[in-house]
Design a protein around this motif. Structure first.
Motif, PDB file in Angstrom:
ATOM      1  N   GLU A 162     -24.349  32.472   6.550  1.00 16.21           N
ATOM      2  CA  GLU A 162     -25.184  31.295   6.747  1.00 16.21           C
ATOM      3  C   GLU A 162     -24.848  30.208   5.727  1.00 16.21           C
ATOM      4  OE1 GLU A 162     -27.200  30.648   9.095  1.00 16.21           O
ATOM      5  OE2 GLU A 162     -27.457  32.593  10.069  1.00 16.21           O
ATOM      6  N   SER A 163     -24.945  28.983   6.162  1.00 18.24           N
ATOM      7  CA  SER A 163     -24.737  27.842   5.282  1.00 18.24           C
ATOM      8  C   SER A 163     -25.745  26.768   5.632  1.00 18.24           C
ATOM      9  CB  SER A 163     -23.312  27.292   5.436  1.00 18.24           C
ATOM     10  OG  SER A 163     -23.156  26.093   4.696  1.00 18.24           O
ATOM     11  N   GLN A 164     -26.317  26.150   4.600  1.00 19.02           N
ATOM     12  CA  GLN A 164     -27.244  25.045   4.822  1.00 19.02           C
ATOM     13  C   GLN A 164     -26.494  23.738   5.058  1.00 19.02           C
ATOM     14  OE1 GLN A 164     -30.575  25.657   5.104  1.00 19.02           O
ATOM     15  NE2 GLN A 164     -29.863  27.778   4.905  1.00 19.02           N
ATOM     16  N   SER A 165     -25.184  23.780   4.864  1.00 21.86           N
ATOM     17  CA  SER A 165     -24.354  22.598   5.089  1.00 21.86           C
ATOM     18  C   SER A 165     -23.777  22.624   6.497  1.00 21.86           C
ATOM     19  CB  SER A 165     -23.198  22.551   4.077  1.00 21.86           C
ATOM     20  OG  SER A 165     -23.685  22.510   2.755  1.00 21.86           O
ATOM     21  N   SER A 166     -23.581  21.448   7.068  1.00 27.33           N
ATOM     22  CA  SER A 166     -22.948  21.382   8.379  1.00 27.33           C
ATOM     23  C   SER A 166     -22.274  20.024   8.545  1.00 27.33           C
ATOM     24  CB  SER A 166     -23.974  21.586   9.505  1.00 27.33           C
ATOM     25  OG  SER A 166     -24.875  20.495   9.563  1.00 27.33           O
ATOM     26  N   VAL A 167     -21.135  20.063   9.202  1.00 28.49           N
ATOM     27  CA  VAL A 167     -20.463  18.835   9.623  1.00 28.49           C
ATOM     28  C   VAL A 167     -20.166  18.986  11.104  1.00 28.49           C
ATOM     29  CG1 VAL A 167     -18.515  17.272   9.323  1.00 28.49           C
ATOM     30  CG2 VAL A 167     -19.414  18.519   7.348  1.00 28.49           C
ATOM     31  N   THR A 168     -20.781  18.151  11.923  1.00 29.45           N
ATOM     32  CA  THR A 168     -20.512  18.154  13.359  1.00 29.45           C
ATOM     33  C   THR A 168     -19.907  16.816  13.735  1.00 29.45           C
ATOM     34  OG1 THR A 168     -22.724  17.323  13.918  1.00 29.45           O
ATOM     35  CG2 THR A 168     -22.452  19.716  13.785  1.00 29.45           C
ATOM     36  N   VAL A 169     -19.292  16.780  14.907  1.00 31.51           N
ATOM     37  CA  VAL A 169     -18.729  15.521  15.391  1.00 31.51           C
ATOM     38  C   VAL A 169     -19.219  15.282  16.813  1.00 31.51           C
ATOM     39  CG1 VAL A 169     -16.594  16.682  16.128  1.00 31.51           C
ATOM     40  CG2 VAL A 169     -16.613  14.199  15.803  1.00 31.51           C
ATOM     41  N   ASP A 170     -19.693  14.076  17.059  1.00 32.36           N
ATOM     42  CA  ASP A 170     -20.153  13.666  18.387  1.00 32.36           C
ATOM     43  C   ASP A 170     -19.115  12.755  19.031  1.00 32.36           C
ATOM     44  OD1 ASP A 170     -22.546  15.031  18.263  1.00 32.36           O
ATOM     45  OD2 ASP A 170     -23.647  13.339  17.400  1.00 32.36           O
ATOM     46  N   PHE A 171     -18.727  13.106  20.269  1.00 36.01           N
ATOM     47  CA  PHE A 171     -17.761  12.300  21.026  1.00 36.01           C
ATOM     48  C   PHE A 171     -18.465  11.613  22.188  1.00 36.01           C
ATOM     49  CE2 PHE A 171     -15.154  15.683  19.178  1.00 36.01           C
ATOM     50  CZ  PHE A 171     -14.094  14.967  18.665  1.00 36.01           C
ATOM     51  N   LYS A 172     -18.013  10.415  22.503  1.00 40.01           N
ATOM     52  CA  LYS A 172     -18.443   9.714  23.715  1.00 40.01           C
ATOM     53  C   LYS A 172     -17.224   9.097  24.363  1.00 40.01           C
ATOM     54  CE  LYS A 172     -23.144   8.642  22.167  1.00 40.01           C
ATOM     55  NZ  LYS A 172     -24.153   7.588  21.914  1.00 40.01           N
ATOM     56  N   TRP A 173     -17.117   9.259  25.697  1.00 38.78           N
ATOM     57  CA  TRP A 173     -15.965   8.693  26.395  1.00 38.78           C
ATOM     58  C   TRP A 173     -16.339   8.363  27.838  1.00 38.78           C
ATOM     59  CZ3 TRP A 173     -16.764  13.813  25.501  1.00 38.78           C
ATOM     60  CH2 TRP A 173     -16.613  14.713  26.556  1.00 38.78           C
ATOM     61  N   SER A 174     -15.496   7.585  28.483  1.00 40.66           N
ATOM     62  CA  SER A 174     -15.718   7.188  29.874  1.00 40.66           C
ATOM     63  C   SER A 174     -14.796   7.965  30.800  1.00 40.66           C
ATOM     64  CB  SER A 174     -15.472   5.675  30.043  1.00 40.66           C
ATOM     65  OG  SER A 174     -16.325   4.937  29.189  1.00 40.66           O
ATOM     66  N   PRO A 184     -11.055  13.045  25.197  1.00 44.40           N
ATOM     67  CA  PRO A 184      -9.742  12.428  25.009  1.00 44.40           C
ATOM     68  C   PRO A 184      -9.655  11.730  23.648  1.00 44.40           C
ATOM     69  CG  PRO A 184     -11.093  11.096  26.475  1.00 44.40           C
ATOM     70  CD  PRO A 184     -11.855  12.356  26.225  1.00 44.40           C
ATOM     71  N   LEU A 185      -8.427  11.456  23.202  1.00 47.68           N
ATOM     72  CA  LEU A 185      -8.220  10.801  21.911  1.00 47.68           C
ATOM     73  C   LEU A 185      -8.736   9.369  21.907  1.00 47.68           C
ATOM     74  CD1 LEU A 185      -4.664  12.116  20.944  1.00 47.68           C
ATOM     75  CD2 LEU A 185      -6.898  12.913  20.131  1.00 47.68           C
ATOM     76  N   SER A 186      -9.026   8.827  23.080  1.00 48.76           N
ATOM     77  CA  SER A 186      -9.579   7.476  23.169  1.00 48.76           C
ATOM     78  C   SER A 186     -11.091   7.453  22.979  1.00 48.76           C
ATOM     79  CB  SER A 186      -9.227   6.856  24.527  1.00 48.76           C
ATOM     80  OG  SER A 186      -9.737   7.662  25.586  1.00 48.76           O
ATOM     81  N   SER A 187     -11.708   8.618  22.797  1.00 50.86           N
ATOM     82  CA  SER A 187     -13.162   8.708  22.612  1.00 50.86           C
ATOM     83  C   SER A 187     -13.585   7.997  21.334  1.00 50.86           C
ATOM     84  CB  SER A 187     -13.606  10.166  22.522  1.00 50.86           C
ATOM     85  OG  SER A 187     -13.175  10.926  23.616  1.00 50.86           O
ATOM     86  N   THR A 188     -14.862   7.613  21.287  1.00 48.44           N
ATOM     87  CA  THR A 188     -15.458   7.239  20.009  1.00 48.44           C
ATOM     88  C   THR A 188     -16.007   8.510  19.380  1.00 48.44           C
ATOM     89  OG1 THR A 188     -17.635   6.792  20.976  1.00 48.44           O
ATOM     90  CG2 THR A 188     -16.080   4.950  20.840  1.00 48.44           C
ATOM     91  N   ALA A 189     -15.778   8.679  18.086  1.00 44.12           N
ATOM     92  CA  ALA A 189     -16.187   9.910  17.407  1.00 44.12           C
ATOM     93  C   ALA A 189     -16.988   9.572  16.156  1.00 44.12           C
ATOM     94  CB  ALA A 189     -14.955  10.738  17.033  1.00 44.12           C
ATOM     95  N   THR A 190     -18.080  10.296  15.970  1.00 45.90           N
ATOM     96  CA  THR A 190     -18.946  10.085  14.807  1.00 45.90           C
ATOM     97  C   THR A 190     -19.207  11.420  14.123  1.00 45.90           C
ATOM     98  OG1 THR A 190     -20.065   8.250  15.937  1.00 45.90           O
ATOM     99  CG2 THR A 190     -21.157   9.197  14.012  1.00 45.90           C
ATOM    100  N   LEU A 191     -18.899  11.478  12.840  1.00 43.19           N
ATOM    101  CA  LEU A 191     -19.215  12.672  12.060  1.00 43.19           C
ATOM    102  C   LEU A 191     -20.680  12.637  11.650  1.00 43.19           C
ATOM    103  CD1 LEU A 191     -16.196  13.078   9.587  1.00 43.19           C
ATOM    104  CD2 LEU A 191     -16.624  14.344  11.694  1.00 43.19           C
ATOM    105  N   ASN A 192     -21.340  13.791  11.740  1.00 44.44           N
ATOM    106  CA  ASN A 192     -22.706  13.969  11.242  1.00 44.44           C
ATOM    107  C   ASN A 192     -22.615  14.933  10.058  1.00 44.44           C
ATOM    108  OD1 ASN A 192     -23.820  12.613  13.711  1.00 44.44           O
ATOM    109  ND2 ASN A 192     -22.968  14.454  14.657  1.00 44.44           N
ATOM    110  N   ILE A 193     -22.830  14.423   8.860  1.00 46.54           N
ATOM    111  CA  ILE A 193     -22.543  15.186   7.645  1.00 46.54           C
ATOM    112  C   ILE A 193     -23.841  15.521   6.922  1.00 46.54           C
ATOM    113  CG2 ILE A 193     -21.256  15.187   5.471  1.00 46.54           C
ATOM    114  CD1 ILE A 193     -19.593  12.831   6.778  1.00 46.54           C
TER     115      ILE A 193
END
Length: 520
Positions: A162-174, A184-193
């Motif tokens: 278990e870890s209380q730390s997390s890094v996720t990434v959210d993608f959005k694309w058409s 796809p690599l053309s997606s917008t990506a946002t890290l949640n840290i």
């Protein structure tokens, strides 16, 4: 009397968050008592609580009619009433579509309410067909979204670490082509840290332990009670100090500076220019176990200064009380210091603050992630010691975030610089909070090797048609945990997670449908 309607932000409910984000919404559910009968098991209480949160389909229809009428400007009784917040009702899946949520949201033209959008949440996935059946659109846009875990809890040899730390990434694309397609690599990506300090995997773990000792001293000054940490040295603090003073007295200033070229401990932040006070701090923080230890050690140092036994070198900008005494000793004039009460603890705390601030400056400016001007808030000695410790903790949390993104994700300089500025700006205004998620926009190519061969924890597709306030959307969400928490889903997997060690992913399916009703 068994109904309660709660006002809360939509992002507190996973499904509602899909459409409402963090805007205020009304959540309708049956009233749940907070009283637990001692004779009722915890499990039965949880099940009873979940059941009481539910509403039948017929109840929703009645409530929905009242909500819609209350917003219809053509009903004279409600003329000029302001628009209500969206209303979401928990449902019990008793209807043929097995609906888990119903929602209603007003549609406005200017300040006038012109209609209502109705939402339903089910567990079916005929996405395009469902949208066409409801809206008969001439054209549809299909957008995709996905979330991947990049860092956090891991499974090693079938054991969850278990870890209380997390890094996720959210993608959005058409232009979604297929269910569960890789973004796809053309997606917008946002890290949640979200990083918790003190993870033993962190390269700055030693620095964290040093900060914890500093916090122990600060807490002792604030409360009058101190829980001493287990010493890291077997030699007593007094004997360590005596040995250090004897070694210092045999060296010139130049050799003292040369000695410090070897870091006292192996750390990402290890500096090669620790001065006399900083090296004394390193020894004392690893060995003192009482107020008496601190007073005895500082007494030895001050006597050695007073009698001219040592002429130690210190940094020009040192600000601790002991550093000032050392400067006075250069002119054979030392103020009298009464090492009674909390004075020794106060002096040691100043030494640690001085040293650790320089550690953070050394890394952040050395890596060209910021400037001294941007660090002024964090380095100020004009505020009291307790506030100085709080600001140092903020600076350490920033460092944990940056080092995690450097070491484990390998982010390039420009992203680290932007993240540093974002964190520095945030903590000038907000209190210390390890649960806060910092956001960072990145290019998918930078982390493609992390996610392209992994399964997402959430994958979604959204069909939309119409424009502006008349836009309607139908959303399908696949997730490794159910987005609906008030009903029980039958699954062969423990803890309501569907993957575990399985190579083939399985997901909980959630679909949110929308209908647009225009007022006559």
């Amino acid at each position: 009397e068994d109904i309660q309607i709660l006002k809360m932000n939509g992002d507190r409910v996973a499904v509602v968050n899909l459409y409402c984000g963090n805007q205020p919404v009304f959540i309708c559910e049956k009233y749940v008592s907070n009283v637990i009968d001692d004779k009722t098991s915890l499990l039965n209480t949880v099940l009873l609580t979940m059941k009481m949160c539910l509403h039948s389909f017929s109840f929703f229809r009645q409530l929905l009619s009242q909500y819609t009428l209350s917003q219809n400007a053509n009903v004279s009784a409600v003329d000029n009433n302001p628009a209500l917040h969206p209303l979401w009702v928990r449902c019990d899946m008793s209807d043929p579509a097995e609906t888990t949520w119903f929602g209603a949201e007003t549609v406005s033209v200017g300040s006038k309410v012109s209609g209502v959008k109705l939402y339903s949440v089910t567990c079916k996935d005929e996405l395009k067909q469902e949208h066409k059946k409801r809206h008969h659109p001439s054209s549809m846009a299909i957008k995709g979204n996905a979330r991947f875990n990049l860092f956090g809890s891991t499974i090693v040899e079938n054991t969850m670490i278990e870890s209380q730390s997390s890094v996720t990434v959210d993608f959005k694309w058409s232009h979604v082509e297929s269910i569960l397609e890789t973004p796809p690599l053309s997606s917008t990506a946002t890290l949640n840290i979200k990083i918790a300090s003190g993870d033993m995997r962190s390269p700055v773990f030693e620095m964290y332990r040093e900060l914890e000792f500093l916090q122990t001293l600060a807490d002792g000054l604030r409360t009058g009670e101190t829980e001493w940490m287990e010493p890291l040295e077997t030699t007593s603090a007094v004997n360590l100090t005596k040995t250090y003073l004897e070694g210092t007295s045999e060296k010139t200033t130049e050799t003292t500076k040369t000695e410090t070229d070897t870091p006292i401990f192996n750390s990402l932040l290890g500096r090669g220019d620790l001065d006399f006070v900083e090296q004394l701090w390193v020894r004392m923080r690893k060995s003192v176990t009482s107020y008496q230890d601190i007073g005895d050690c500082l007494k030895l140092v001050i006597e050695a200064l007073r009698y001219g036994d040592i002429k130690p070198w210190i940094h020009r900008d040192s600000s601790s009380s002991l550093s000032k005494l050392i400067l006075q000793s250069y002119h054979q004039q030392i103020d009298h210091v009464s090492l009674t009460g909390v004075t020794p603890v106060h002096m040691l705390l100043e030494m640690g603050l001085d040293k650790m601030r320089k550690d953070y400056i050394n890394y952040l400016i050395g890596e060209q992630l910021t400037t001294l001007n941007h660090l002024c808030y964090y380095l100020s000695t004009e505020v009291d010691l307790q506030e100085q410790v709080i600001r140092l903790r903020k600076l350490h949390h920033l460092l944990e975030i940056i080092v995690t993104c450097t070491t484990f994700l390998g982010l390039p300089y420009d992203r680290l610089f932007l993240l540093t500025q974002s964190c520095l700006q945030h903590y000038k205004t907000y209190p210390y909070d390890e649960d806060h998620e910092f956001k960072l926009q990145i290019k998918p190519a930078l982390i493609s090797h992390f996610y392209q061969k992994e399964h997402p924890v959430v994958w979604g597709a959204e069909v939309s048609s119409g424009h502006g306030p008349r836009e309607v959307r139908t959303t399908l969400q696949l997730s490794d945990r159910p987005l609906v928490d008030h009903v029980i889903f039958e699954t062969d997997y423990p803890n309501e997670t569907v993957n575990g060690d399985s190579e083939d992913p399985a997901f909980f399916s959630t679909m949110v449908c929308c209908s647009l009703i225009n007022f006559a």
